[in-house]
Design an enzyme around this catalytic site. Structure first.
Site, PDB file in Angstrom:
ATOM      1  CG  HIS A 153       1.050   5.234   4.036  1.00 47.34           C
ATOM      2  ND1 HIS A 153       0.173   5.175   5.105  1.00 47.34           N
ATOM      3  CD2 HIS A 153       1.793   4.098   4.102  1.00 47.34           C
ATOM      4  CE1 HIS A 153       0.386   4.049   5.777  1.00 47.34           C
ATOM      5  NE2 HIS A 153       1.360   3.380   5.197  1.00 47.34           N
ATOM      6  CG  HIS A 156      -0.279  -0.223   2.516  1.00 45.50           C
ATOM      7  ND1 HIS A 156       0.072  -1.477   2.940  1.00 45.50           N
ATOM      8  CD2 HIS A 156       0.111   0.634   3.483  1.00 45.50           C
ATOM      9  CE1 HIS A 156       0.650  -1.386   4.119  1.00 45.50           C
ATOM     10  NE2 HIS A 156       0.705  -0.115   4.481  1.00 45.50           N
TER      11      HIS A 156
HETATM   12  P1  5GP Z   1       1.535   0.390   7.407  1.00 47.82           P
HETATM   13  O1  5GP Z   1       1.810   0.627   8.868  1.00 47.82           O
HETATM   14  O2  5GP Z   1       1.429  -1.095   7.098  1.00 47.82           O
HETATM   15  O3  5GP Z   1       2.445   1.101   6.467  1.00 47.82           O
HETATM   16  O4  5GP Z   1       0.117   1.049   7.136  1.00 47.82           O
HETATM   17  C1  5GP Z   1      -1.094   0.403   7.385  1.00 47.82           C
HETATM   18  C2  5GP Z   1      -2.145   1.472   7.459  1.00 47.82           C
HETATM   19  O5  5GP Z   1      -3.410   0.864   7.390  1.00 47.82           O
HETATM   20  C3  5GP Z   1      -2.114   2.284   8.768  1.00 47.82           C
HETATM   21  O6  5GP Z   1      -1.919   3.657   8.480  1.00 47.82           O
HETATM   22  C4  5GP Z   1      -3.477   1.993   9.396  1.00 47.82           C
HETATM   23  O7  5GP Z   1      -4.030   3.123  10.040  1.00 47.82           O
HETATM   24  C5  5GP Z   1      -4.310   1.554   8.203  1.00 47.82           C
HETATM   25  N1  5GP Z   1      -5.378   0.626   8.524  1.00 47.82           N
HETATM   26  C6  5GP Z   1      -5.291  -0.452   9.337  1.00 47.82           C
HETATM   27  N2  5GP Z   1      -6.457  -1.099   9.392  1.00 47.82           N
HETATM   28  C7  5GP Z   1      -7.307  -0.403   8.579  1.00 47.82           C
HETATM   29  C8  5GP Z   1      -8.680  -0.590   8.216  1.00 47.82           C
HETATM   30  O8  5GP Z   1      -9.366  -1.526   8.643  1.00 47.82           O
HETATM   31  N3  5GP Z   1      -9.219   0.316   7.358  1.00 47.82           N
HETATM   32  C9  5GP Z   1      -8.509   1.378   6.866  1.00 47.82           C
HETATM   33  N4  5GP Z   1      -9.131   2.208   6.042  1.00 47.82           N
HETATM   34  N5  5GP Z   1      -7.211   1.569   7.184  1.00 47.82           N
HETATM   35  C10 5GP Z   1      -6.629   0.687   8.026  1.00 47.82           C
END
Ligand code: 5GP
Ligand code: ZN
Length: 116
Positions: free
Chosen positions: A104, A102
């Site tokens: 951001h 993903h």
């Molecule tokens: P990472 O830490 O893996 O780079 O980012 C994962 C992102 O997914 C985090 O910013 C977190 O807030 C978001 N996230 C986690 N669970 C959910 C969810 O159920 N729905 C949405 N829309 N975002 C989520």
């Protein structure tokens, strides 16, 4: 983890709701549930790719689409002129918590550097 249990695969399939801001046959973009900036959107491939570390040469077009989708959404969100941050957290040290690639898209405030 199987793709059936992957959180972002479940969002992509519609099984888990999200605030979707863009979708086509290749990518999906939705608002982060815990936003770290006034605009915080996640852009994902519809099909499961674990991280940038596991992406293959054949994913080049998909990765380009993800970046260009972020640029288009930045324009739509009105943050393109002031600038924004695009981030791919990869693996443990990269701070990746959801193991479906993903990007951001963060904007609406000035970002610090270096990241924590
Ligand atoms: P990472 O830490 O893996 O780079 O980012 C994962 C992102 O997914 C985090 O910013 C977190 O807030 C978001 N996230 C986690 N669970 C959910 C969810 O159920 N729905 C949405 N829309 N975002 C989520
Ligand atoms: Zn997945």
């Amino acid at each position: 983890m199987s793709e059936a249990q992957c959180l972002f695969c479940r969002i992509a399939s519609g099984e888990i709701p999200a605030t979707v801001v863009f979708e086509d046959e290749h990518v999906l973009a939705f608002r982060d549930i815990d936003p770290k900036a006034p605009t915080h959107i996640l852009v994902i491939p519809r099909n499961h790719v674990t991280s940038l570390a596991t992406a293959q040469a054949g994913h080049g077009d998909l990765l380009g689409r993800i970046l260009l989708t972020a640029a288009e959404l930045a324009r739509a969100e009105g943050i393109a002129e002031n600038g924004y941050r695009t981030v791919l957290n990869t693996g443990a040290d990269g701070g990746q918590s959801v193991h479906h690639l993903h990007l951001h898209l963060l904007g609406g405030r000035a970002m610090g550097w270096p990241p924590g």
